[in-house]
Design a protein around this motif. Structure first.
Motif, PDB file in Angstrom:
ATOM      1  N   MET A  12       0.841  -1.189   0.000  1.00  0.00           N
ATOM      2  CA  MET A  12       0.000   0.000   0.000  1.00  0.00           C
ATOM      3  C   MET A  12       0.878   1.241   0.000  1.00  0.00           C
ATOM      4  O   MET A  12       1.876   1.311   0.718  1.00  0.00           O
ATOM      5  CB  MET A  12      -0.897   0.020   1.232  1.00  0.00           C
ATOM      6  CG  MET A  12      -1.826   1.221   1.274  1.00  0.00           C
ATOM      7  SD  MET A  12      -2.680   1.407   2.837  1.00  0.00           S
ATOM      8  CE  MET A  12      -1.357   1.889   3.916  1.00  0.00           C
ATOM      9  N   ASP A  13       0.503   2.224  -0.817  1.00  0.00           N
ATOM     10  CA  ASP A  13       1.165   3.519  -0.840  1.00  0.00           C
ATOM     11  C   ASP A  13       0.544   4.354   0.276  1.00  0.00           C
ATOM     12  O   ASP A  13      -0.643   4.683   0.208  1.00  0.00           O
ATOM     13  CB  ASP A  13       0.964   4.191  -2.202  1.00  0.00           C
ATOM     14  CG  ASP A  13       1.776   5.455  -2.352  1.00  0.00           C
ATOM     15  OD1 ASP A  13       2.262   5.976  -1.316  1.00  0.00           O
ATOM     16  OD2 ASP A  13       1.925   5.923  -3.491  1.00  0.00           O
ATOM     17  N   PRO A  14       1.297   4.714   1.338  1.00  0.00           N
ATOM     18  CA  PRO A  14       0.696   5.432   2.463  1.00  0.00           C
ATOM     19  C   PRO A  14       0.245   6.858   2.124  1.00  0.00           C
ATOM     20  O   PRO A  14      -0.527   7.445   2.871  1.00  0.00           O
ATOM     21  CB  PRO A  14       1.797   5.441   3.523  1.00  0.00           C
ATOM     22  CG  PRO A  14       3.048   5.130   2.823  1.00  0.00           C
ATOM     23  CD  PRO A  14       2.695   4.409   1.565  1.00  0.00           C
ATOM     24  N   GLU A  15       0.691   7.403   1.018  1.00  0.00           N
ATOM     25  CA  GLU A  15       0.297   8.762   0.645  1.00  0.00           C
ATOM     26  C   GLU A  15      -1.122   8.810   0.078  1.00  0.00           C
ATOM     27  O   GLU A  15      -1.912   9.681   0.419  1.00  0.00           O
ATOM     28  CB  GLU A  15       1.273   9.342  -0.377  1.00  0.00           C
ATOM     29  CG  GLU A  15       2.640   9.624   0.200  1.00  0.00           C
ATOM     30  CD  GLU A  15       3.609  10.132  -0.843  1.00  0.00           C
ATOM     31  OE1 GLU A  15       3.188  10.515  -1.950  1.00  0.00           O
ATOM     32  OE2 GLU A  15       4.815  10.140  -0.541  1.00  0.00           O
ATOM     33  N   ASN A  16      -1.454   7.875  -0.826  1.00  0.00           N
ATOM     34  CA  ASN A  16      -2.771   7.919  -1.461  1.00  0.00           C
ATOM     35  C   ASN A  16      -3.579   6.626  -1.247  1.00  0.00           C
ATOM     36  O   ASN A  16      -4.653   6.481  -1.820  1.00  0.00           O
ATOM     37  CB  ASN A  16      -2.630   8.201  -2.965  1.00  0.00           C
ATOM     38  CG  ASN A  16      -1.715   7.208  -3.652  1.00  0.00           C
ATOM     39  OD1 ASN A  16      -1.409   6.154  -3.108  1.00  0.00           O
ATOM     40  ND2 ASN A  16      -1.283   7.554  -4.845  1.00  0.00           N
ATOM     41  N   TYR A  17      -3.067   5.706  -0.447  1.00  0.00           N
ATOM     42  CA  TYR A  17      -3.744   4.458  -0.078  1.00  0.00           C
ATOM     43  C   TYR A  17      -4.053   3.558  -1.267  1.00  0.00           C
ATOM     44  O   TYR A  17      -4.965   2.739  -1.203  1.00  0.00           O
ATOM     45  CB  TYR A  17      -5.015   4.742   0.733  1.00  0.00           C
ATOM     46  CG  TYR A  17      -4.730   5.545   1.974  1.00  0.00           C
ATOM     47  CD1 TYR A  17      -4.043   4.982   3.042  1.00  0.00           C
ATOM     48  CD2 TYR A  17      -5.114   6.877   2.063  1.00  0.00           C
ATOM     49  CE1 TYR A  17      -3.746   5.723   4.170  1.00  0.00           C
ATOM     50  CE2 TYR A  17      -4.825   7.629   3.185  1.00  0.00           C
ATOM     51  CZ  TYR A  17      -4.143   7.049   4.237  1.00  0.00           C
ATOM     52  OH  TYR A  17      -3.852   7.785   5.343  1.00  0.00           O
ATOM     53  N   GLU A  18      -3.301   3.696  -2.350  1.00  0.00           N
ATOM     54  CA  GLU A  18      -3.465   2.804  -3.502  1.00  0.00           C
ATOM     55  C   GLU A  18      -2.704   1.510  -3.248  1.00  0.00           C
ATOM     56  O   GLU A  18      -1.685   1.496  -2.570  1.00  0.00           O
ATOM     57  CB  GLU A  18      -2.941   3.463  -4.780  1.00  0.00           C
ATOM     58  CG  GLU A  18      -3.812   4.576  -5.293  1.00  0.00           C
ATOM     59  CD  GLU A  18      -3.293   5.155  -6.600  1.00  0.00           C
ATOM     60  OE1 GLU A  18      -2.315   4.611  -7.157  1.00  0.00           O
ATOM     61  OE2 GLU A  18      -3.862   6.161  -7.043  1.00  0.00           O
ATOM     62  N   THR A  19      -3.215   0.428  -3.829  1.00  0.00           N
ATOM     63  CA  THR A  19      -2.559  -0.867  -3.692  1.00  0.00           C
ATOM     64  C   THR A  19      -1.664  -1.106  -4.903  1.00  0.00           C
ATOM     65  O   THR A  19      -2.068  -0.895  -6.035  1.00  0.00           O
ATOM     66  CB  THR A  19      -3.599  -1.996  -3.598  1.00  0.00           C
ATOM     67  OG1 THR A  19      -4.444  -1.734  -2.488  1.00  0.00           O
ATOM     68  CG2 THR A  19      -2.932  -3.340  -3.401  1.00  0.00           C
ATOM     69  N   VAL A  20      -0.422  -1.556  -4.629  1.00  0.00           N
ATOM     70  CA  VAL A  20       0.537  -1.888  -5.679  1.00  0.00           C
ATOM     71  C   VAL A  20       0.843  -3.376  -5.537  1.00  0.00           C
ATOM     72  O   VAL A  20       1.155  -3.847  -4.451  1.00  0.00           O
ATOM     73  CB  VAL A  20       1.836  -1.058  -5.525  1.00  0.00           C
ATOM     74  CG1 VAL A  20       2.824  -1.402  -6.613  1.00  0.00           C
ATOM     75  CG2 VAL A  20       1.522   0.431  -5.519  1.00  0.00           C
ATOM     76  N   ASP A  21       0.730  -4.125  -6.640  1.00  0.00           N
ATOM     77  CA  ASP A  21       0.939  -5.574  -6.606  1.00  0.00           C
ATOM     78  C   ASP A  21       2.241  -5.947  -7.309  1.00  0.00           C
ATOM     79  O   ASP A  21       2.563  -5.384  -8.357  1.00  0.00           O
ATOM     80  CB  ASP A  21      -0.209  -6.299  -7.313  1.00  0.00           C
ATOM     81  CG  ASP A  21      -1.557  -5.962  -6.701  1.00  0.00           C
ATOM     82  OD1 ASP A  21      -1.591  -5.651  -5.497  1.00  0.00           O
ATOM     83  OD2 ASP A  21      -2.569  -6.002  -7.431  1.00  0.00           O
ATOM     84  N   PHE A  22       2.977  -6.894  -6.707  1.00  0.00           N
ATOM     85  CA  PHE A  22       4.199  -7.429  -7.311  1.00  0.00           C
ATOM     86  C   PHE A  22       4.104  -8.950  -7.298  1.00  0.00           C
ATOM     87  O   PHE A  22       3.584  -9.540  -6.350  1.00  0.00           O
ATOM     88  CB  PHE A  22       5.447  -6.990  -6.543  1.00  0.00           C
ATOM     89  CG  PHE A  22       5.667  -5.502  -6.539  1.00  0.00           C
ATOM     90  CD1 PHE A  22       5.843  -4.797  -7.717  1.00  0.00           C
ATOM     91  CD2 PHE A  22       5.706  -4.800  -5.350  1.00  0.00           C
ATOM     92  CE1 PHE A  22       6.055  -3.432  -7.719  1.00  0.00           C
ATOM     93  CE2 PHE A  22       5.920  -3.440  -5.333  1.00  0.00           C
ATOM     94  CZ  PHE A  22       6.088  -2.749  -6.516  1.00  0.00           C
ATOM     95  N   ASP A  23       4.675  -9.587  -8.331  1.00  0.00           N
ATOM     96  CA  ASP A  23       4.667 -11.052  -8.353  1.00  0.00           C
ATOM     97  C   ASP A  23       5.843 -11.595  -7.545  1.00  0.00           C
ATOM     98  O   ASP A  23       6.738 -10.864  -7.143  1.00  0.00           O
ATOM     99  CB  ASP A  23       4.680 -11.579  -9.793  1.00  0.00           C
ATOM    100  CG  ASP A  23       5.919 -11.188 -10.564  1.00  0.00           C
ATOM    101  OD1 ASP A  23       6.710 -10.378 -10.055  1.00  0.00           O
ATOM    102  OD2 ASP A  23       6.097 -11.704 -11.674  1.00  0.00           O
ATOM    103  N   GLU A  24       5.824 -12.906  -7.325  1.00  0.00           N
ATOM    104  CA  GLU A  24       6.823 -13.541  -6.457  1.00  0.00           C
ATOM    105  C   GLU A  24       8.234 -13.451  -7.022  1.00  0.00           C
ATOM    106  O   GLU A  24       9.197 -13.338  -6.277  1.00  0.00           O
ATOM    107  CB  GLU A  24       6.446 -14.998  -6.205  1.00  0.00           C
ATOM    108  CG  GLU A  24       7.265 -15.632  -5.123  1.00  0.00           C
ATOM    109  CD  GLU A  24       6.635 -16.884  -4.550  1.00  0.00           C
ATOM    110  OE1 GLU A  24       7.361 -17.614  -3.869  1.00  0.00           O
ATOM    111  OE2 GLU A  24       5.448 -17.129  -4.783  1.00  0.00           O
ATOM    112  N   THR A  25       8.391 -13.474  -8.342  1.00  0.00           N
ATOM    113  CA  THR A  25       9.733 -13.389  -8.927  1.00  0.00           C
ATOM    114  C   THR A  25      10.348 -12.018  -8.692  1.00  0.00           C
ATOM    115  O   THR A  25      11.551 -11.904  -8.486  1.00  0.00           O
ATOM    116  CB  THR A  25       9.707 -13.689 -10.439  1.00  0.00           C
ATOM    117  OG1 THR A  25       8.788 -12.804 -11.075  1.00  0.00           O
ATOM    118  CG2 THR A  25       9.306 -15.117 -10.711  1.00  0.00           C
ATOM    119  N   PHE A  26       9.534 -10.954  -8.701  1.00  0.00           N
ATOM    120  CA  PHE A  26      10.055  -9.606  -8.457  1.00  0.00           C
ATOM    121  C   PHE A  26      10.454  -9.453  -6.987  1.00  0.00           C
ATOM    122  O   PHE A  26      11.500  -8.894  -6.674  1.00  0.00           O
ATOM    123  CB  PHE A  26       9.024  -8.541  -8.834  1.00  0.00           C
ATOM    124  CG  PHE A  26       9.480  -7.140  -8.524  1.00  0.00           C
ATOM    125  CD1 PHE A  26      10.409  -6.509  -9.329  1.00  0.00           C
ATOM    126  CD2 PHE A  26       9.002  -6.473  -7.411  1.00  0.00           C
ATOM    127  CE1 PHE A  26      10.854  -5.234  -9.039  1.00  0.00           C
ATOM    128  CE2 PHE A  26       9.442  -5.197  -7.118  1.00  0.00           C
ATOM    129  CZ  PHE A  26      10.369  -4.576  -7.937  1.00  0.00           C
TER     130      PHE A  26
END
Length: 185
Positions: free
Chosen positions: A83-97
Motif C-alpha cells: 500500500m502507498d501510504p500517501e494515497n492508499y493505492e494498492t501496488v501488486d508485485f509477483d513472487e519473482t520480483f
C-alpha cells in the motif's frame, strides 16, 4: 551526464544501453598508472551483476529514478500486495520480483521501492526486522559451555540459527543483509 568519479552506491546509470544500479564503487590510483573507478553494477532488466571499470574522467549516463516508500499489506495467490501510504493505492508485485525479500515481509513493514523510468526495479528492506519465533526446539540445560545455537522457524517461514535461550513466541531482531540473528527485540 556525470563524471565516473561522481558515482555513488545506489545511483542508477545506463551502461551498454541498459539501466543498472550501482552496488559498490571503489576509486583506485595504482602506482604510476592513471586513476580509475571500479564499480559493481546490477542490470535492472535481468538482475545480473557485472564488474565494470571506468576512467576517472569518463562520462557516465545517469538515469532518473524515483524512490517510493510502500507498506506491505498481505500475500495471496496473485502475488504480494503493498500500500502507498500517501494515497492508499494498492501496488501488486509477483513472487519473482519480490524474490528473497519475502522471507522478511510482515504486515505493515515499510519498504523502499526503486522505480526507473516509471517501472519498479527493486525492493530495499530496512537493515533489520523484528520477527516472531514460531517453532524452536528446547535448549538442553547445561549445554551452554560454548556458543551453541539451534534452528528456529520464524513467522515468515525463514529458518535462523539462534542461541539456546530463545523460546517460541519471542520476538527477535534479524539482519536483512546476512539473514543472521542479531538479538532479542
Amino acid at each position: 551526464m556525470a563524471a565516473a568519479n561522481d558515482l555513488r552506491k545506489g545511483m542508477c546509470i545506463r551502461y551498454n544501453g541498459n539501466p543498472a544500479i550501482v552496488l559498490e564503487v571503489q576509486h583506485r590510483t595504482p602506482g604510476n598508472l592513471r586513476a580509475f573507478v571500479q564499480a559493481i553494477i546490477r542490470y535492472i532488466g535481468t538482475g545480473k551483476s557485472a564488474d565494470v571499470r571506468f576512467g576517472s574522467t569518463d562520462k557516465v549516463d545517469t538515469v532518473d529514478v524515483e524512490r517510493k516508500e510502500l507498506e506491505f499489506s498481505y500475500k495471496d495467490v496473485s502475488g504480494f500486495h503493498f500500500m502507498d501510504p500517501e494515497n492508499y493505492e494498492t501496488v501488486d508485485f509477483d513472487e519473482t520480483f519480490v524474490g528473497d525479500t519475502k522471507e522478511y515481509l510482515t504486515e505493515n513493514l515499510k519498504v523502499e521501492v526503486l522505480y526507473v523510468q516509471g517501472k519498479a526495479a527493486s525492493i530495499a528492506l530496512p537493515s533489520s526486522v523484528v520477527l516472531t519465533v514460531t517453532e524452536s526446539a528446547e535448549g538442553v540445560r547445561g549445554d551452554s559451555a560454548n556458543n551453541v545455537q539451534k534452528p528456529a522457524t520464524l513467522e515468515t517461514g525463514k529458518i535462523v540459527q539462534v542461541p539456546l535461550f530463545v523460546k517460541e513466541g519471542e520476538k527477535i531482531k534479524v539482519s536483512t543483509e546476512t539473514g543472521a540473528y542479531m538479538g532479542r527485540a
